[in-house]
Design an enzyme around this catalytic site. Structure first.
Site, PDB file in Angstrom:
ATOM      1  N   SER A 224       0.841  -1.192   0.000  1.00 55.68           N
ATOM      2  CA  SER A 224       0.000   0.000   0.000  1.00 55.68           C
ATOM      3  C   SER A 224       0.876   1.241   0.000  1.00 55.68           C
ATOM      4  O   SER A 224       2.020   1.210   0.465  1.00 55.68           O
ATOM      5  CB  SER A 224      -0.897   0.026   1.235  1.00 55.68           C
ATOM      6  OG  SER A 224      -0.141   0.336   2.390  1.00 55.68           O
ATOM      7  N   ASP A 225       0.319   2.343  -0.523  1.00 47.77           N
ATOM      8  CA  ASP A 225       0.945   3.624  -0.217  1.00 47.77           C
ATOM      9  C   ASP A 225       0.758   3.860   1.274  1.00 47.77           C
ATOM     10  O   ASP A 225      -0.054   3.200   1.942  1.00 47.77           O
ATOM     11  CB  ASP A 225       0.317   4.737  -1.063  1.00 47.77           C
ATOM     12  CG  ASP A 225       1.278   5.908  -1.263  1.00 47.77           C
ATOM     13  OD1 ASP A 225       2.203   6.083  -0.440  1.00 47.77           O
ATOM     14  OD2 ASP A 225       1.111   6.656  -2.241  1.00 47.77           O
ATOM     15  N   TRP A 226       1.477   4.818   1.817  1.00 51.84           N
ATOM     16  CA  TRP A 226       1.523   4.998   3.266  1.00 51.84           C
ATOM     17  C   TRP A 226       0.168   5.470   3.796  1.00 51.84           C
ATOM     18  O   TRP A 226      -0.360   6.488   3.361  1.00 51.84           O
ATOM     19  CB  TRP A 226       2.639   5.974   3.623  1.00 51.84           C
ATOM     20  CG  TRP A 226       3.970   5.309   3.881  1.00 51.84           C
ATOM     21  CD1 TRP A 226       4.796   5.551   4.936  1.00 51.84           C
ATOM     22  CD2 TRP A 226       4.633   4.280   3.116  1.00 51.84           C
ATOM     23  NE1 TRP A 226       5.916   4.752   4.872  1.00 51.84           N
ATOM     24  CE2 TRP A 226       5.840   3.954   3.772  1.00 51.84           C
ATOM     25  CE3 TRP A 226       4.296   3.591   1.958  1.00 51.84           C
ATOM     26  CZ2 TRP A 226       6.725   2.981   3.306  1.00 51.84           C
ATOM     27  CZ3 TRP A 226       5.174   2.620   1.470  1.00 51.84           C
ATOM     28  CH2 TRP A 226       6.360   2.327   2.146  1.00 51.84           C
TER      29      TRP A 226
END
Length: 818
Positions: A224-226
């Site tokens: 995932s992106d953060w």
């Protein structure tokens, strides 16, 4: 160490241990399981440098040109060299995974991350990305292609739903990811923040499970992106392996319980954990366990490469009368503009790094010319009130209301500080307060702008009197990746030489519960008419005037789009006055995207230098003086005005979005596809870029005029450097399909070749096209279709500068399932 048996490791793990691998241990590292000898590995942000684990102010690193500058090179082989160098930089920061490249497309000219993406064209984007990935991965560092998918704007980026039909997604937005998987064997993919047709990217089974893994055969890791994962069950069953950062929000015990209750298959968890282990193995984690300390290395070969990349990506937009390269007879050169003594080396956001050094244009030219250089800034280009570049002392408290004893004291080098996941020893990033103090001596009388921006509650006091409140009224805004409030600004009179104490009081808890905290104090006296007049006078007295203008990392920045295509403050007026005073005026633009140029017809020479990395001033000076040829070609159409951009049709659903949705109803017609198909004249076309030499093109040759389904056709042309300087030409191959079962663009880029030629030298550009070059995506049949009939093959120096044409006939229909 022998190669580990990954299936045996998985067998030996408890469910809880498998689940523990599926979330980061902290902001940058994976989880280790010492019981089984499973090490942690570290990831680091790119794409124009390996930053390491400290978001700002950490160990220095080499800063490379931004992605749009790399895309402007049209040179995948050169970009592979950059990838190899970035692999070495990542290892210096103890990382085996670089969070790059970014391959979202330039759908709009206003996207805040336009600078971080290569091009509006999916083929060019994919070719450049594959070079970057090969360079990284051939040297043992995993690339992470991002953001999967349709993260083409920063407006409401954490939640907006990108509504895109399948044909458009397949022909444009998925193409670079597909090429990275199939052609470069990319080892990691990062999902985007946004929703796509209803589901968040990390939870989107049709995209992650069915297309990425199923149809393309991707066997690597998906992260995932953060803070971008939202659903325990949906993300695990979709095949999204790694939730970042740690500690967990949606996995951990929640995922264990989902397995126990039968809502998530244990096999799905095992598969995700297996891919985490596989990435650890691929980047050498088992062979060399342990994460080394971060360090810096100022390697001469990387300096030289960055400098070369900067010149190769610079685009000579205009050069009437051959004003460039500079003649040696110029004895006085006026260097004018806000970027003369400021090195604009990169954009803002997660791509930002602590550069080894920053060479300004003034420094670069001073090293290459004996002319007298007269420097005048003339105008501003900031978005947020500039920082104080002086020490800021901060007292930290373990309470959230500044009560109790001071727990930690620290001094930072400027009036901004970001804390990503960690603050100071003993300080909980989710529960602290702080009092920051700056002693400021105003250099002149005037009404100063004072501002505060904070990811956290804040207020500002001048000599003990509150002047700005962002505490009780704090709300998330458009700064710090949308975790910060919108900048608050006041005007405050100050007297020259009279010291003031400026205090910022800060508290970490907000309605946005993430461990990313920041405060930013701005204090500045804006430039006035006298500065414009001084620039005009300097230009009048010089042989040549060079105006260095543009945007900066505040305008070209992750987390927010730009409001328009205008240059801020008085920069356009500055150019107008300078060129009126001296007709020998050169404009050097530094932006991450096209801007409106109302003075273009009056300025003889314009160089687009983008943000070329730490060697900024050297690379720009190399091109201005003729030490290097400008090698760049535009990877994005440069429109005359914002209204000419396809997303600026007045419908907010198309852009910036409305009601939480942004609808890509322009279909496949973005960039030059829109301009060329609908007859919209650009200021500069896609692929445009001049040289300081001249070229002659020969006749277009094809190896056959008819092909069978599944066949190929090879197109070639000879190009001769007929000038007196070395230079490069980019031969661009566009395919047209005049008779089709669906509406198609007038032409599409399907191949290119860059030729570097000495004076008098002839080179041959050879480009081979397969069936996909002629195909469109048939959603009814679920695959690619090239229809029988005649296709145009157009070779040009830009989409609007076609130098030769040929044709080929496809003897029968061709189809390939997705």
């Amino acid at each position: 160490m022998p190669t580990p048996n990954l299936p045996a490791l998985l067998d030996a793990m408890t469910l809880e241990e498998q689940v523990s691998l599926l979330t980061g241990a902290d902001f940058w590292c994976t989880v280790a399981i010492p019981r089984l000898g499973i090490p942690a590995i570290k990831v680091t942000d790119g794409p124009n440098g390996a930053r390491g684990g400290i978001f700002n102010g950490g160990p220095k690193t080499a800063c490379f040109p931004v992605a749009i500058a790399l895309g402007s090179t049209w040179d995948p082989a050169l970009i592979a060299e950059a990838g190899a160098a970035l692999a070495a930089e990542a290892r210096l920061k103890g990382a085996g995974v670089l969070l790059a490249p970014t391959v979202n497309l330039h759908r709009s000219t206003l996207n805040g991350r336009n600078f971080e993406c290569y091009s509006e064209d999916p083929f060019l984007t994919g070719e450049i990305a594959c070079g970057y990935i090969r360079g990284l991965q051939d040297h043992g560092v995993a690339a992470t292609i991002k953001h999967f998918v349709c993260n083409d704007s920063e407006v409401e980026r954490m939640s907006i739903d990108s509504v895109v039909d399948e044909r458009t997604m397949r022909e444009l937005y998925l193409v670079p990811f597909e090429k990275a998987v199939k052609d470069a064997n990319v080892q990691a993919v990062m999902t985007s923040y946004n929703r796509i047709n209803g589901d968040f990217a990390g939870d989107n089974a049709p995209l992650v499970r069915d297309i990425l893994r199923g149809q393309w055969g991707f066997d690597g890791l998906v992260m995932s992106d953060w803070f971008a994962e939202h659903a325990t069950q949906k993300s695990a069953t979709a095949g999204m392996d790694l939730e970042m950062p740690g500690t967990t929000r949606h996995r951990g015990e929640a995922l264990v319980q989902a397995v126990r209750e039968g809502r998530v298959s244990a096999d799905d968890v095992r598969a995700c954990a297996g891919r985490v282990l596989q990435l650890v193995e691929r980047v050498g984690g088992f062979a060399s366990p342990g994460i080394p300390d971060e360090r810096s290395e100022d390697a001469p070969e990387r300096r030289a490469l960055i400098r070369r990349l900067g010149a190769e990506g610079s685009v000579l937009l205009k050069n009437d009368g051959g004003l460039l390269p500079l003649a040696g007879t110029a004895r006085t050169i006026a260097l004018i503009g806000p970027n003369v003594d400021t090195a604009q080396i990169m954009g803002g956001g997660s791509a930002n790094v602590n550069a080894l050094h920053r060479i300004t244009p003034h420094e670069g030219l001073a090293a290459q010319t004996d002319a007298v250089l007269v420097c005048v800034p003339g105008a501003d280009n900031y978005r947020w009130v500039p920082l104080l570049q002086q020490p800021m002392a901060v007292d930290f408290y373990t309470s959230t209301d500044l009560s109790g004893d001071v727990a930690v004291r620290a001094v930072y080098p400027s009036s901004e500080k970001l804390w990503a996941g960690a603050v100071e020893p003993g300080i909980d990033p989710m529960h602290f307060s702080a009092r920051a103090t700056v002693e400021f001596v105003p250099p002149a009388d005037g009404d100063y702008q004072v501002s505060i921006t904070s990811a956290g509650l804040s207020r500002v006091l001048v000599d003990g009197v509150q002047v700005i409140e962002a505490w009780e009224s704090w709300a998330p805004g458009d700064t710090y990746f949308t975790f910060g409030c919108t900048e608050r600004v006041v005007s405050h009179p100050l007297r020259a030489g009279v010291p003031v104490t400026i205090t910022v009081e800060y508290s970490s808890p907000t309605s946005v519960p993430v461990s990313f905290k920041a405060l930013r104090l701005g204090v500045y006296l804006p430039r006035a008419e006298a500065e414009l007049a001084a620039a005009e006078a300097a230009a009048r007295q010089a042989d040549v005037a060079i105006v260095f203008i543009g945007l900066n990392a505040e305008w070209d920045c992750e987390g927010l789009d730009r409001p328009d295509m205008a240059l801020p403050h008085q920069q356009n007026a500055l150019v107008e006055r300078v060129v009126a005073a001296n007709p020998n005026t050169i404009v050097v633009l530094q932006t991450g995207a096209p801007v409106e140029l109302p003075w273009l017809d009056r300025v003889p020479a314009v160089l687009q230098a983008w943000y070329p990395g730490q060697e900024c001033g050297h690379a720009i000076a190399d091109v201005l003086t003729g030490r290097a040829a400008p090698g760049g070609r535009l990877p994005q159409t440069w429109p005359k005005r914002l209204a000419d951009v396809v997303t600026s049709n007045g419908d907010p659903l198309r852009y910036p979005g409305q009601g939480g949705r942004v609808v890509y109803d322009e279909g496949v017609f973005i960039g030059y596809r829109h301009h060329d198909t609908h007859g919209v004249a650009p200021m500069f076309p896609f692929g445009h870029g001049l040289s300081t030499t001249t070229f002659a093109w020969g006749e277009v040759r094809v190896d056959r005029t008819a092909i069978e389904p599944g066949g190929t056709v090879t197109v070639s042309v000879d190009v001769t450097n007929t000038g007196t300087r070395a230079g490069s030409e980019v031969v661009q191959l566009y395919v047209s399909d005049p008779v089709s079962g669906v509406e198609r663009p007038a032409q599409e880029l399907k191949g290119f070749a860059k030729l570097a030629l000495q004076p008098g030298e002839t080179g041959t550009a050879t480009i081979t096209l397969g069936m996909r070059a002629f195909a469109w995506f048939d959603t009814a049949r679920g695959g690619w279709v090239a229809e029988a009939g005649a296709f145009g093959l157009r070779l040009g120096a830009s989409s609007r500068d076609i130098r030769g044409e040929a044709g080929v006939t496809l003897a029968g229909d061709w189809f390939a399932a997705a």
